[in-house]
Design an enzyme around this catalytic site. Structure first.
Site, PDB file in Angstrom:
ATOM      1  N   ILE A  33       0.829  -1.203   0.000  1.00  0.00           N
ATOM      2  CA  ILE A  33       0.000   0.000   0.000  1.00  0.00           C
ATOM      3  C   ILE A  33       0.860   1.248   0.000  1.00  0.00           C
ATOM      4  O   ILE A  33       0.521   2.248  -0.644  1.00  0.00           O
ATOM      5  CB  ILE A  33      -0.946  -0.063   1.213  1.00  0.00           C
ATOM      6  CG1 ILE A  33      -1.929  -1.233   1.037  1.00  0.00           C
ATOM      7  CG2 ILE A  33      -1.701   1.249   1.405  1.00  0.00           C
ATOM      8  CD1 ILE A  33      -2.574  -1.702   2.313  1.00  0.00           C
ATOM      9  N   ASP A  34       1.981   1.217   0.697  1.00  0.00           N
ATOM     10  CA  ASP A  34       2.868   2.373   0.768  1.00  0.00           C
ATOM     11  C   ASP A  34       3.417   2.725  -0.615  1.00  0.00           C
ATOM     12  O   ASP A  34       3.368   3.877  -1.052  1.00  0.00           O
ATOM     13  CB  ASP A  34       4.012   2.066   1.733  1.00  0.00           C
ATOM     14  CG  ASP A  34       4.449   3.289   2.527  1.00  0.00           C
ATOM     15  OD1 ASP A  34       3.777   4.336   2.451  1.00  0.00           O
ATOM     16  OD2 ASP A  34       5.454   3.184   3.250  1.00  0.00           O
ATOM     17  N   ASP A  35       3.951   1.724  -1.308  1.00  0.00           N
ATOM     18  CA  ASP A  35       4.461   1.969  -2.652  1.00  0.00           C
ATOM     19  C   ASP A  35       3.361   2.448  -3.581  1.00  0.00           C
ATOM     20  O   ASP A  35       3.569   3.345  -4.402  1.00  0.00           O
ATOM     21  CB  ASP A  35       5.093   0.695  -3.218  1.00  0.00           C
ATOM     22  CG  ASP A  35       6.542   0.553  -2.810  1.00  0.00           C
ATOM     23  OD1 ASP A  35       7.413   1.025  -3.546  1.00  0.00           O
ATOM     24  OD2 ASP A  35       6.796  -0.021  -1.744  1.00  0.00           O
ATOM     25  N   HIS A  56       0.604   8.420   3.990  1.00  0.00           N
ATOM     26  CA  HIS A  56       0.873   8.439   2.556  1.00  0.00           C
ATOM     27  C   HIS A  56      -0.397   8.155   1.760  1.00  0.00           C
ATOM     28  O   HIS A  56      -0.610   8.736   0.687  1.00  0.00           O
ATOM     29  CB  HIS A  56       1.965   7.415   2.216  1.00  0.00           C
ATOM     30  CG  HIS A  56       3.292   7.756   2.811  1.00  0.00           C
ATOM     31  ND1 HIS A  56       4.261   6.813   3.084  1.00  0.00           N
ATOM     32  CD2 HIS A  56       3.820   8.945   3.211  1.00  0.00           C
ATOM     33  CE1 HIS A  56       5.317   7.397   3.612  1.00  0.00           C
ATOM     34  NE2 HIS A  56       5.069   8.694   3.702  1.00  0.00           N
TER      35      HIS A  56
END
Length: 689
Positions: free
Chosen positions: A413-415, A489
């Site tokens: 999810i971060d990427d 993010h």
């Protein structure tokens, strides 16, 4: 072997790169009080030149295919375990051993020990594994550097006090008794997802490691030891002294008794059931092997998968095994002195999206060839098939991005959030393709929201309290609960997409506000630590509409100002994960200074003294080639237990902070919502809007 270095694949700077990178005209509208930020008015001296140098350096690092990747440095256990794997498989060669030993020796400290991060305290398991690797390389136990290490190991409890993983490696050669290790039955693979301690209760990195280890634990292999290790026991006659179990009424005590029961079960486990379980584990492993031969794009699962399959009869020439071993070779970094360092994983998607954001925010035009090429590469890395995440989110359409070159099973999810933010900064010649990929990524991300309104890295609602209690799981975090940095993010990305009013975004914002520490900081799960968490959350909240005067923003600003170092920078040591008195404390680093500046700039503090001193620190510490030195580990794999030095962090984050200082935040100040139809993209000079 594939040599990967920070400058690998660098291209020559294109004519006009420097002028395209730092346009002298006014750039984007800012959000820090003024309608236009004009370079040259009240700026820290030298900031334009520093930004231009950093832009040129980053452009020169781009691979011809469009990606960036810095070295990912962890600790010597990666290198030691690589040699032990080769010894176990019978493929260790002199050249590899010599190069690995050169690196391991170079990391030894004056007291004979090894740490797990720069400047950190000695670490027992790392010191044991490094010592054994050097014994494999031929270093004599009575050599001064080896004697110092073994004396320290004995003084701190010897092998018996090492983590489970270290003792597993030693058990493979008879240096430790398998009976004195926690039991890990392969029948775990049969537990349905609703039963506690099923494999999907573990974070994906632990899941990928534990499944092959169940096979290893069941088969208990022992290869002939090339030497004894009596010098690493406090008493070689009693290598595993008895320890008093924890009280039965405690969680630890209950799980210790459960482990005893599993040891007893081992003696009576039905043969057909065990054989079926190991076959199921093998299928599970093989189904998750990526196209490049690796597993999850990370070294530990790959190592244990290779061992497990080999024990199950797969010879080294089998295509699965051959591809697996070749993938491990690609984790090799060859240094100029001939030393060989093993990366725990590689971070091209993460590095590429962060590099694109940095360049765009530093004024590089959105249709610059380097950014378009980066967008092309990122679009090609989109994941459009289901993975393990679908166990908890069945029916959710796939979309998103992973961290590594090849990892379709575990997008994160971060990427995904950062790739969307990067793509939005680039003017691509095929906008429909970009919009379709972004739409899939946003939809998948929203579907991965956990029940509490926040987001984790790889899974939704991966919060079982039981896996961390297992005696086997003493190597670091083994579950994947939501974190403030990932949630921030996602919120920032959703705000950029014009979804601030979406109830799911509002739940994420509410969760972030509730997670703020009393002093004003936020915990950083994937970066060190409170500086990273705060540097992630404040820009997200202001992007989502919180005013700079909001009490939560003011508390964060006051905390950041209170922990600024005398030299104007910010730093935080990994010890803050164990000791809160270290929060925001540590030697100044370029990346952590940038995180603090990104928060302060988004909070409207551009003209404040703290920002001026922080920018001056970045300008004054920059090297002539546009880089910054950063030996400190500012990345986090497992809080405290596994620390990371991302070598590109020292470039992308300072450049992002410098760019936002010069050209403002990546959101318009005229009330237009990003992603809501307005043709506003960060990095577009004002005259081109």
């Amino acid at each position: 072997m594939t040599a990967t270095t920070d400058g690998a694949g660098a291209r020559a700077a294109e004519p006009g790169d420097s002028t395209a990178a730092t346009p002298p005209a006014p750039a984007l509208p800012g959000t820090c009080g003024a309608t236009r930020i004009r370079p040259g008015a009240g700026l820290v001296p030298g900031v334009h030149e520093a930004t231009a140098r950093a832009v040129r350096n980053l452009l020169d690092r781009q691979d011809p295919e469009g990606w960036w990747k810095g070295d990912l440095e962890t600790n010597v256990t990666m290198d030691a375990e690589d040699l032990l794997l080769r010894q176990f498989l019978g493929i260790r060669d002199e050249a590899t051993t010599r190069a690995a030993a050169l690196f391991i020796r170079g990391e030894q400290r004056d007291d004979g020990t090894w740490a797990t991060f720069h400047g950190g305290p000695p670490e027992l398991s790392a010191t044991i594994e490094a010592y054994v690797a050097l014994r494999l390389a031929g270093d004599a136990p009575d050599a001064p550097h080896m004697a110092a290490a073994s004396a320290w190991i004995r003084a701190h409890g010897g092998i018996a006090s090492a983590r489970v993983f270290t003792r597993v490696w030693l058990a493979l050669f008879g240096w430790w008794d398998w009976e004195n290790l926690p039991e890990l039955p392969p029948e775990l693979v049969f537990l349905p997802s609703w039963v506690p301690l099923n494999i999907y209760d573990f974070g994906c990195w632990a899941r990928q490691t534990i499944v092959p280890l169940t096979v290893v634990s069941a088969m208990r292999p022992v290869r002939p030891a090339p030497f004894a290790l009596d010098e690493l026991h406090t008493d070689a006659r009693i290598p595993a002294p008895a320890r008093r179990p924890a009280p039965l009424t405690s969680w630890d005590g209950a799980f210790q008794r459960m482990d005893k029961a599993l040891h007893a079960y081992r003696r009576f486990a039905p043969r057909r059931l065990r054989k079926a379980a190991m076959a199921a584990a093998a299928r599970w492993i093989i189904e998750r092997q990526e196209n490049d031969g690796c597993w999850g794009g990370i070294q530990p699962p790959a190592v244990y998968s290779v061992i497990a399959l080999h024990l199950l009869g797969y010879d080294l020439q089998h295509p699965v095994m051959r591809a697996g071993l070749e993938s491990l070779d690609r984790f090799t970094v060859w240094r100029e002195d001939g030393a060989r360092m093993i990366e725990a994983c590689q971070s091209p998607v993460w590095d590429t999206c962060l590099a694109a954001i940095a360049l765009a925010d530093a004024g590089v035009r959105p249709d610059h060839p380097a950014l378009v090429k980066a967008a092309d590469w990122m679009l090609g890395e989109e994941i459009t098939r289901s993975g393990d995440w679908a166990v908890r989110r069945p029916g959710l359409a796939p979309g998103g991005w992973a961290f590594e070159f090849h990892n379709d099973t575990y997008p994160d999810i971060d990427d995904t959030a950062e790739v969307v933010l990067a793509l939005r900064r680039i003017r691509h010649p095929d906008p429909a393709r970009v919009e379709a990929a972004i739409a899939r990524g946003v939809s998948w991300t929203l579907g991965m929201q956990s029940g509490n309104g926040a987001w984790a890295a790889f899974d939704a609602d991966n919060t079982s309290p039981f896996p961390n209690r297992l005696p086997f799981c003493d190597f670091g975090e083994v579950i994947d609960p939501p974190s403030a940095d990932v949630t921030a993010h996602v919120v920032e990305m959703l705000a950029f997409e014009g979804r601030t009013a979406d109830p799911r975004t509002r739940r994420g914002i509410a969760w972030l506000l509730a997670e703020q520490e009393p002093e004003g900081a936020w915990f950083g799960r994937w970066g060190t630590n409170y500086v990273y968490g705060t540097g992630s959350v404040v820009p997200a909240l202001t992007a989502a509409g919180l005013a700079p005067g909001h009490p939560a923003i003011r508390r964060a600003v006051r905390w950041l100002e209170s922990v600024q170092n005398e030299d104007g920078g910010w730093g935080e040591d990994q010890r803050s994960y164990q000791d809160r008195s270290w929060a925001g404390r540590g030697a100044s680093t370029a990346s952590q200074t940038a995180w603090a500046l990104m928060a302060l700039l988004s909070a409207g503090e551009r003209d404040g003294k703290a920002v001026e001193r922080g920018i001056a620190y970045l300008v004054e510490t920059q090297r002539a080639d546009g880089t910054w030195d950063e030996p400190y580990f500012t990345g986090t794999g497992f809080p405290w237990d596994f620390s990371i030095n991302y070598h590109l962090y020292r470039q992308v984050f300072p450049l992002t902070a410098l760019g936002r200082y010069l050209y403002g935040e990546p959101f318009g100040s005229d009330g237009r919502q990003p992603g809501a139809g307005a043709d506003v993209r960060p990095g577009v000079p004002a005259e081109e809007e």
